[in-house]
Write a protein that holds these residues in place. Structure first.
Motif, PDB file in Angstrom:
ATOM      1  N   LEU A  15      -4.448   3.255 -10.314  1.00 54.11           N
ATOM      2  CA  LEU A  15      -4.500   3.711  -8.917  1.00 54.11           C
ATOM      3  C   LEU A  15      -5.210   5.056  -8.800  1.00 54.11           C
ATOM      4  O   LEU A  15      -5.000   5.780  -7.826  1.00 54.11           O
ATOM      5  CB  LEU A  15      -3.080   3.814  -8.345  1.00 54.11           C
ATOM      6  CG  LEU A  15      -2.283   2.511  -8.303  1.00 54.11           C
ATOM      7  CD1 LEU A  15      -0.896   2.753  -7.720  1.00 54.11           C
ATOM      8  CD2 LEU A  15      -3.005   1.448  -7.488  1.00 54.11           C
ATOM      9  N   TYR A  49      -7.486   5.095  -5.686  1.00 49.06           N
ATOM     10  CA  TYR A  49      -6.669   4.979  -4.476  1.00 49.06           C
ATOM     11  C   TYR A  49      -5.983   6.296  -4.137  1.00 49.06           C
ATOM     12  O   TYR A  49      -6.072   6.803  -3.012  1.00 49.06           O
ATOM     13  CB  TYR A  49      -5.644   3.871  -4.688  1.00 49.06           C
ATOM     14  CG  TYR A  49      -4.713   3.646  -3.511  1.00 49.06           C
ATOM     15  CD1 TYR A  49      -5.097   2.852  -2.445  1.00 49.06           C
ATOM     16  CD2 TYR A  49      -3.450   4.232  -3.475  1.00 49.06           C
ATOM     17  CE1 TYR A  49      -4.246   2.639  -1.371  1.00 49.06           C
ATOM     18  CE2 TYR A  49      -2.593   4.025  -2.421  1.00 49.06           C
ATOM     19  CZ  TYR A  49      -2.996   3.228  -1.363  1.00 49.06           C
ATOM     20  OH  TYR A  49      -2.145   3.041  -0.294  1.00 49.06           O
ATOM     21  N   LEU A  51      -7.377   4.642   4.393  1.00 48.22           N
ATOM     22  CA  LEU A  51      -6.420   3.594   4.037  1.00 48.22           C
ATOM     23  C   LEU A  51      -6.784   2.271   4.714  1.00 48.22           C
ATOM     24  O   LEU A  51      -6.610   1.193   4.127  1.00 48.22           O
ATOM     25  CB  LEU A  51      -5.005   4.029   4.436  1.00 48.22           C
ATOM     26  CG  LEU A  51      -3.866   3.031   4.155  1.00 48.22           C
ATOM     27  CD1 LEU A  51      -3.836   2.624   2.681  1.00 48.22           C
ATOM     28  CD2 LEU A  51      -2.528   3.630   4.575  1.00 48.22           C
ATOM     29  N   TRP A  70      -8.989  -0.158   2.743  1.00 47.29           N
ATOM     30  CA  TRP A  70      -8.311  -1.124   1.871  1.00 47.29           C
ATOM     31  C   TRP A  70      -7.618  -2.214   2.682  1.00 47.29           C
ATOM     32  O   TRP A  70      -7.728  -3.396   2.355  1.00 47.29           O
ATOM     33  CB  TRP A  70      -7.266  -0.405   1.022  1.00 47.29           C
ATOM     34  CG  TRP A  70      -7.761   0.117  -0.288  1.00 47.29           C
ATOM     35  CD1 TRP A  70      -7.875  -0.562  -1.469  1.00 47.29           C
ATOM     36  CD2 TRP A  70      -8.196   1.451  -0.564  1.00 47.29           C
ATOM     37  NE1 TRP A  70      -8.361   0.272  -2.450  1.00 47.29           N
ATOM     38  CE2 TRP A  70      -8.560   1.513  -1.935  1.00 47.29           C
ATOM     39  CE3 TRP A  70      -8.326   2.606   0.199  1.00 47.29           C
ATOM     40  CZ2 TRP A  70      -9.037   2.674  -2.545  1.00 47.29           C
ATOM     41  CZ3 TRP A  70      -8.791   3.764  -0.407  1.00 47.29           C
ATOM     42  CH2 TRP A  70      -9.150   3.785  -1.758  1.00 47.29           C
ATOM     43  N   TYR A  92       0.853  -1.190   0.000  1.00 50.06           N
ATOM     44  CA  TYR A  92       0.000   0.000   0.000  1.00 50.06           C
ATOM     45  C   TYR A  92       0.892   1.245   0.000  1.00 50.06           C
ATOM     46  O   TYR A  92       1.463   1.598   1.035  1.00 50.06           O
ATOM     47  CB  TYR A  92      -0.922   0.008   1.227  1.00 50.06           C
ATOM     48  CG  TYR A  92      -1.873  -1.160   1.271  1.00 50.06           C
ATOM     49  CD1 TYR A  92      -3.057  -1.144   0.542  1.00 50.06           C
ATOM     50  CD2 TYR A  92      -1.570  -2.295   2.017  1.00 50.06           C
ATOM     51  CE1 TYR A  92      -3.932  -2.218   0.568  1.00 50.06           C
ATOM     52  CE2 TYR A  92      -2.433  -3.376   2.048  1.00 50.06           C
ATOM     53  CZ  TYR A  92      -3.607  -3.328   1.320  1.00 50.06           C
ATOM     54  OH  TYR A  92      -4.466  -4.403   1.337  1.00 50.06           O
ATOM     55  N   SER A 151     -11.030   0.032  -6.684  1.00 49.04           N
ATOM     56  CA  SER A 151     -11.521   1.375  -6.384  1.00 49.04           C
ATOM     57  C   SER A 151     -12.100   1.435  -4.974  1.00 49.04           C
ATOM     58  O   SER A 151     -12.495   0.418  -4.401  1.00 49.04           O
ATOM     59  CB  SER A 151     -12.584   1.794  -7.402  1.00 49.04           C
ATOM     60  OG  SER A 151     -13.770   1.045  -7.220  1.00 49.04           O
ATOM     61  N   HIS A 152     -12.165   2.655  -4.437  1.00 46.71           N
ATOM     62  CA  HIS A 152     -12.726   2.820  -3.092  1.00 46.71           C
ATOM     63  C   HIS A 152     -14.189   2.405  -3.065  1.00 46.71           C
ATOM     64  O   HIS A 152     -14.656   1.810  -2.083  1.00 46.71           O
ATOM     65  CB  HIS A 152     -12.579   4.281  -2.647  1.00 46.71           C
ATOM     66  CG  HIS A 152     -12.769   4.467  -1.170  1.00 46.71           C
ATOM     67  ND1 HIS A 152     -13.320   5.601  -0.621  1.00 46.71           N
ATOM     68  CD2 HIS A 152     -12.478   3.657  -0.126  1.00 46.71           C
ATOM     69  CE1 HIS A 152     -13.364   5.469   0.693  1.00 46.71           C
ATOM     70  NE2 HIS A 152     -12.849   4.311   1.016  1.00 46.71           N
ATOM     71  N   PRO A 164      -4.641  -2.219  -3.843  1.00 47.06           N
ATOM     72  CA  PRO A 164      -4.811  -0.763  -4.002  1.00 47.06           C
ATOM     73  C   PRO A 164      -5.402  -0.383  -5.348  1.00 47.06           C
ATOM     74  O   PRO A 164      -5.923   0.733  -5.481  1.00 47.06           O
ATOM     75  CB  PRO A 164      -3.389  -0.210  -3.828  1.00 47.06           C
ATOM     76  CG  PRO A 164      -2.482  -1.358  -4.082  1.00 47.06           C
ATOM     77  CD  PRO A 164      -3.229  -2.585  -3.652  1.00 47.06           C
ATOM     78  N   TRP A 165      -5.334  -1.246  -6.357  1.00 52.64           N
ATOM     79  CA  TRP A 165      -5.937  -0.892  -7.645  1.00 52.64           C
ATOM     80  C   TRP A 165      -7.443  -1.180  -7.675  1.00 52.64           C
ATOM     81  O   TRP A 165      -8.102  -0.892  -8.663  1.00 52.64           O
ATOM     82  CB  TRP A 165      -5.237  -1.616  -8.791  1.00 52.64           C
ATOM     83  CG  TRP A 165      -5.140  -3.102  -8.666  1.00 52.64           C
ATOM     84  CD1 TRP A 165      -6.083  -4.028  -9.018  1.00 52.64           C
ATOM     85  CD2 TRP A 165      -4.008  -3.844  -8.181  1.00 52.64           C
ATOM     86  NE1 TRP A 165      -5.628  -5.291  -8.774  1.00 52.64           N
ATOM     87  CE2 TRP A 165      -4.347  -5.212  -8.280  1.00 52.64           C
ATOM     88  CE3 TRP A 165      -2.754  -3.482  -7.710  1.00 52.64           C
ATOM     89  CZ2 TRP A 165      -3.465  -6.221  -7.887  1.00 52.64           C
ATOM     90  CZ3 TRP A 165      -1.890  -4.489  -7.317  1.00 52.64           C
ATOM     91  CH2 TRP A 165      -2.242  -5.828  -7.410  1.00 52.64           C
TER      92      TRP A 165
END
Length: 790
Positions: A279, A282, A320, A323, A231, A333-334, A330-331
Motif C-alpha cells: 500500500l 496508496y 481517493l 481508486w 479503502y 499504484s496510483h 488499494p494495492w
C-alpha cells in the motif's frame, strides 16, 4: 405537506453503494462522505445523481453540513414503514420467497418523501436519519434492527440494489462502534467500504474486526456472496510532526512496533487471499490531515472544488475517488490506476468511432502501463500491454518508427523471460535487421538489439553463436563509445551472463569484475546496476569456491539493499538468502541462523504465515536451529509449521507428514525417545511409503542436455511433456554434486512449468525438496565436509 416529486437524470447502469465507517471519529467520517458526495455530484457537467444516507441514528449529523431543517422524515421513518408493510405482506404467499417479499415491500413504500435535495446546482440528495421531533431519541433507541433483519434478511440487500437503480452513487454514513446497525451498513449494503481510522491501536483493532466479519459473512452466506472493496482512510494525521507521522505509518522493526500500513496490508492479505500486497503508493496519496474543519465536523464540503490545492482535505478525497471510481484495489499504484482509467476512457471513445487519432495516446499509455507491470514483476500483464501497443503503433506508424521498435524490443525481452524463446528470437532478428538498415550496424540501438538477440540465443542453448555475437557487439561498442561507457559495460554484462550460463566461470568472473569496477566508478557502489552486478559476481564466486570474497561482496550488497529499500523489500530478502547460502558453505551456522531469522520475519510480515516462501524460510531456519543444538527453538518453530500446514493442506498432506517427521526427531535428540517414537509412528500411519524417486538414476544424458530439452518443450508449449520431464528432474537438480548455476537454471525451469500449470501444491512440494537438500548440506557442513549450498 405535499412532497415535490424527484426527477433524476437517467442512468446508463446500476450505481454503486459505498459505506463510510469508523470505529471512532465520526466527524472525520461524515466530513469525508459529504465532501466526496459533492465531488461526485459535480462530475459529468453535474449530471450524476448522488444520494447520502445518514444511518448514524444515534448521533445524526449529515443534515448539518447542508443546513437543512429537521422537520422532514428520513431513514428511521422509512424503515418503520417497511416494518409495517412486512407485517402486512408476511401473511401472504410471498413470505416464502425472502427476496420477493423484500421487493414487494420496497415497491409499496414510496421512498421519495424520505429524500430531499440539498444542492440546487447539482443532483445531490439526502436521506436524513429521521424527523428530529421530541420523540426521535426514544424512537431511534427502541428501533429493533435485528428484528427487522430476522423478519426479512434480504430487505437491506434489496434496498441497496433498489436505490442504486435510481442513483449513480449511494453513500451510507454508518454509526461508529459495533452494533446491528453497523453490521447492516458494512456487511449487507455496500459494494465498497471506506474505513476511516485514527492513530491508535483501538481504532485499528475495531476497523479490522468489522472488515473481517463483513468479508467472512459474505464468503459464508450463499445469498451474500458479492465483492466488497475496502479503502482504508487514515485520519487525524499530524503533518507537522514528520517523525511521529512516519513512525505511526511505518512502525519500527527494531522496537517491534508495527505501523498501520503493515497491519492493514496483513488484514487485506488475509481477507482477499492475495500473497503480496503493498500500500506504499496508496498511503503516499491518501492521508487525511488533522485540521480543525475535519475534527469539528464543519461544512468542508461547501467549497470542495475551490479548495483543492495540495494541502486541502478535498485533494485527498478527490484522489481517493481515482481508486473508487474504477473499483480498483488499494494495492494498485496510483500510476496504474490513472493509466488504466485513461486506457479505459480511450477504448470507450474509440468504440463510439470518434476518431482514430486517439489510438496514438492509447498506444503510449499501454506502453507506460506495460513498463509499470514489468517493474512489478507482472510479466503476463506487461506482455499483453506491449502486444496491444505494438499492434497500434505498427498500424499507425509502421514497423520502422522508433516508437514501434522500442515496444517490439521490450516485448521480445519479456517473451524470452516467459520461456517463449522462439517468438522472442523471431522478433529480435527482425528488429536487428530493421535497426541495421535504418540506423547502421554501429548505432547504439542496433547494438542493443543484437545484445538482446545474443541473450535469447544463449537462453536457447546456442552458446557458440551467442558468444560470437557478444564479441562483435563489444568490439563495436568499445570502438564507437569507448571502453568505459555505460552501454559498453552493459554489453560486457550480457557476455558475462552467457559465459556463466555456459559454465565458463573463470572468464565470466573476469568480465563481471570489469563491469563492477566500471559501474561503481561511474554510478556509485550502491546504484541498482552496481548492486545487481555485485550479487551476480558473488553467486559466481560461491560456485568457484572463493567463499571469503563472495561473502564480503554479498554482505555489502545486503547492507546496501537494507539501507536503500528497507528490510522487507524483495531485493533485500533475495540478497540475504544468497548471503545465508554463502555462510552455509563456510559452515558458519551462526551467520546462517541470523540471516534466516531475518528472512523468516520479513516474509511472514510481507506474505503471511501460510505462504510457501515463508514456510520455506522457516523450515530452513528450523533445520539450522536443530543443527546448532538449539532444539527447543527448533521444536517450537517446527510445531508452528505443522499447525500452519495442517490448517492449509490437512494432516494427511505429504509435506505435513515430512515436517511432523522432522518434529519427531527433535524430542529424540533431546532425550525423549518414547515421545519421538510415538510421533513418528503416528506420522507413518497417516501416509504411504514412497521410494525410487530420489534415487532414480540418470538416463545417461547430461543434466544440461535435459534442461535444454525442458526449455524447448516450454518454448513449444508442450505442456504435458514439459510437466513429465520437470517431474523427473526435480530431485536430480537438487543433488549436492550439481553445479550451483546449473541447479539455479533447473530450479527456475521446473518452477516455471508448475506455475504455468497453476499447480501451487507442486510448487510448495518442490520448495520443500529444496529445504531438504539444504538441510542435508548443512549436516555435511557441520561434519567438516565443504559443500556448495544453492
Amino acid at each position: 405537506m405535499e412532497i415535490k416529486r424527484i426527477t433524476l437524470p437517467p442512468l446508463a447502469g446500476p450505481g454503486d453503494v459505498t459505506t463510510f465507517y469508523s470505529f471512532e471519529s465520526g466527524s472525520a467520517r461524515s466530513t469525508a462522505l459529504s465532501t466526496m458526495a459533492l465531488l461526485l455530484a459535480g462530475r459529468q457537467n453535474a449530471t450524476v445523481p448522488v444520494l447520502m444516507i445518514d444511518f448514524d441514528t444515534a448521533a445524526p449529523g449529515l443534515h448539518h453540513y447542508f443546513e437543512r431543517p429537521g422537520e422532514r422524515p428520513g431513514l428511521l421513518e422509512y424503515f418503520q414503514a417497511c416494518r409495517d408493510h412486512l407485517r402486512l405482506f408476511g401473511r401472504g404467499a410471498a413470505a416464502r420467497d425472502d427476496a420477493a417479499l423484500a421487493r414487494q415491500v420496497l415497491e409499496a413504500v414510496d421512498w421519495e418523501p424520505f429524500v430531499e435535495r440539498v444542492d440546487q446546482s447539482r443532483p445531490l440528495y439526502l436521506m436524513r436519519a429521521g424527523r428530529f421531533d421530541d420523540s426521535y431519541g426514544e424512537r431511534a433507541d427502541q428501533f429493533d434492527w435485528d428484528g427487522l433483519f430476522e423478519a426479512c434478511p434480504a430487505l437491506f440487500r434489496c434496498f441497496a440494489d433498489y436505490m442504486a437503480q435510481r442513483f449513480a452513487h449511494v453513500l451510507v454514513d454508518a454509526r461508529s462502534g459495533r452494533s446491528a446497525a453497523v453490521s447492516i451498513c458494512t456487511t449487507l449494503l455496500p459494494r465498497r467500504l471506506v474505513a476511516v481510522f485514527t492513530p491508535n491501536q483501538g481504532s485499528l483493532d475495531g476497523l479490522s474486526g468489522v472488515v473481517t466479519r463483513a468479508i467472512d459473512y459474505r464468503c459464508s452466506h450463499e445469498d451474500e456472496q458479492r465483492p466488497l472493496l475496502v479503502y482504508p482512510l487514515p485520519s487525524s494525521i499530524d503533518s507537522a510532526d514528520v517523525q511521529r507521522r512516519l513512525l505511526w505509518r511505518r512502525g519500527d522493526p527494531q522496537r517491534a512496533l508495527a505501523g498501520y500500513q503493515s497491519v492493514i496490508e496483513q488484514l487485506l492479505r488475509q481477507c482477499y487471499g492475495v500473497a503480496r500486497i503493498s500500500l506504499d503508493s496508496y498511503f503516499d496519496e491518501i492521508q487525511l490531515q488533522q485540521i480543525h474543519a475535519v475534527a469539528g465536523g464543519e461544512a468542508l464540503a461547501a467549497g470542495a472544488e475551490r479548495d483543492c490545492d495540495r494541502f486541502s482535505p478535498a485533494r485527498t478525497f478527490s484522489t481517493l475517488l481515482d481508486w473508487m471510481s474504477g473499483n480498483y484495489f488499494p494495492w494498485q499504484s496510483h500510476a496504474e490506476v490513472r493509466l488504466c482509467a485513461a486506457i479505459s476512457a480511450a477504448r470507450e471513445r474509440l468504440g463510439r468511432g470518434i476518431t482514430t487519432a486517439l489510438s496514438l495516446p492509447l498506444a503510449h499509455d499501454l506502453y507506460q502501463l506495460g513498463l509499470l507491470y514489468r517493474g512489478n514483476g507482472r510479466v503476463d500483464d506487461a506482455i499483453a500491454c506491449f502486444e496491444e501497443s505494438t499492434s497500434l503503433r505498427q498500424r499507425l506508424l509502421g514497423d520502422e518508427h522508433a516508437d514501434t521498435r522500442a515496444t517490439r524490443a521490450l516485448l521480445a525481452v519479456l517473451l524470452r523471460q516467459q520461456g517463449r524463446t522462439a517468438e522472442a528470437r523471431l522478433l529480435q532478428e527482425l528488429l536487428v535487421d530493421d535497426c541495421a538498415r535504418l540506423l547502421g550496424t554501429d548505432h547504439p540501438d542496433t547494438l542493443a538489439a543484437r545484445a538482446a538477440l545474443a541473450a535469447t540465443l544463449a537462453h536457447a542453448g546456442e552458446f557458440a553463436r551467442a558468444l560470437g555475437l557478444h564479441e562483435q557487439i563489444i568490439e563495436a561498442s568499445e570502438r564507437v563509445l569507448g571502453c568505459g561507457h555505460l552501454h559498453t559495460l552493459d554489453r560486457l554484462a550480457g557476455q558475462a551472463q552467457t559465459l556463466a550460463r555456459h559454465g565458463e566461470f573463470s572468464r565470466a568472473r573476469m568480465v563481471y569484475e570489469r563491469v563492477l569496477e566500471g559501474r561503481e566508478r561511474l554510478l556509485g557502489s550502491e546504484h541498482e546496476d552496481s548492486l545487481r552486478c555485485a550479487q551476480q559476481l558473488a553467486a559466481l564466486l560461491l560456485e568457484l569456491g572463493d567463499l571469503g570474497n563472495a561473502r564480503k561482496l554479498q554482505e555489502g550488497v545486503a547492507g546496501a539493499r537494507e539501507r536503500n529499500a528497507g528490510p522487507d523489500h524483495p531485493a533485500t530478502m533475495q540478497a540475504r538468502e544468497l548471503l545465508a547460502e554463502i555462510m552455509a558453505a563456510q559452515s558458519d551456522l551462526g551467520g546462517v541462523r541470523a540471516m534466516l531469522e531475518l528472512l523468516a520475519k520479513s516474509r511472514e510480515r510481507c506474505l503471511g504465515a501460510d505462504h510457501p516462501d515463508t514456510i520455506t524460510s522457516q523450515t530452513r531456519l528450523a533445520s539450522t536451529l536443530s543443527e546448532q543444538g538449539d532444539l527447543d527453538a527448533a521444536r517450537r518453530l517446527q510445531q508452528k509449521l505443522v499447525d500452519v500446514h495442517e490448517q492449509v493442506h490437512g494432516s494427511d498432506d505429504t509435506h505435513t507428514r515430512d515436517i511432523n517427521m522432522a518434529l519427531a526427531s527433535t524430542p529424540s535428540r533431546q532425550g525423549h525417545g518414547v515421545d519421538a517414537r510415538k510421533l513418528a509412528d503416528s506420522v507413518q500411519q497417516g501416509g504411504v511409503r514412497r521410494s525410487g524417486i530420489l534415487d532414480a538414476p540418470d538416463s545417461g544424458d547430461s543434466l544440461g542436455h535435459k534442461l535444454a530439452q525442458l526449455q524447448e518443450l516450454i518454448d513449444q508449449r508442450c505442456e504435458r511433456e514439459a510437466r513429465a520431464l520437470a517431474d523427473s528432474l526435480r530431485k536430480i537438480v537438487l543433488r549436492r554434486n550439481v553445479p550451483a548455476l546449473l541447479r539455479l537454471r533447473g530450479v527456475a525451469l521446473i518452477k516455471q512449468v508448475y506455475q504455468r500449470n497453476n499447480d501451487k501444491d507442486a510448487l510448495l512440494a518442490f520448495a520443500q525438496d529444496e529445504v531438504s537438500a539444504l538441510q542435508q548440506a548443512l549436516t555435511d557442513a557441520v561434519g567438516g565436509r565443504p559443500v556448495s549450498v544453492r
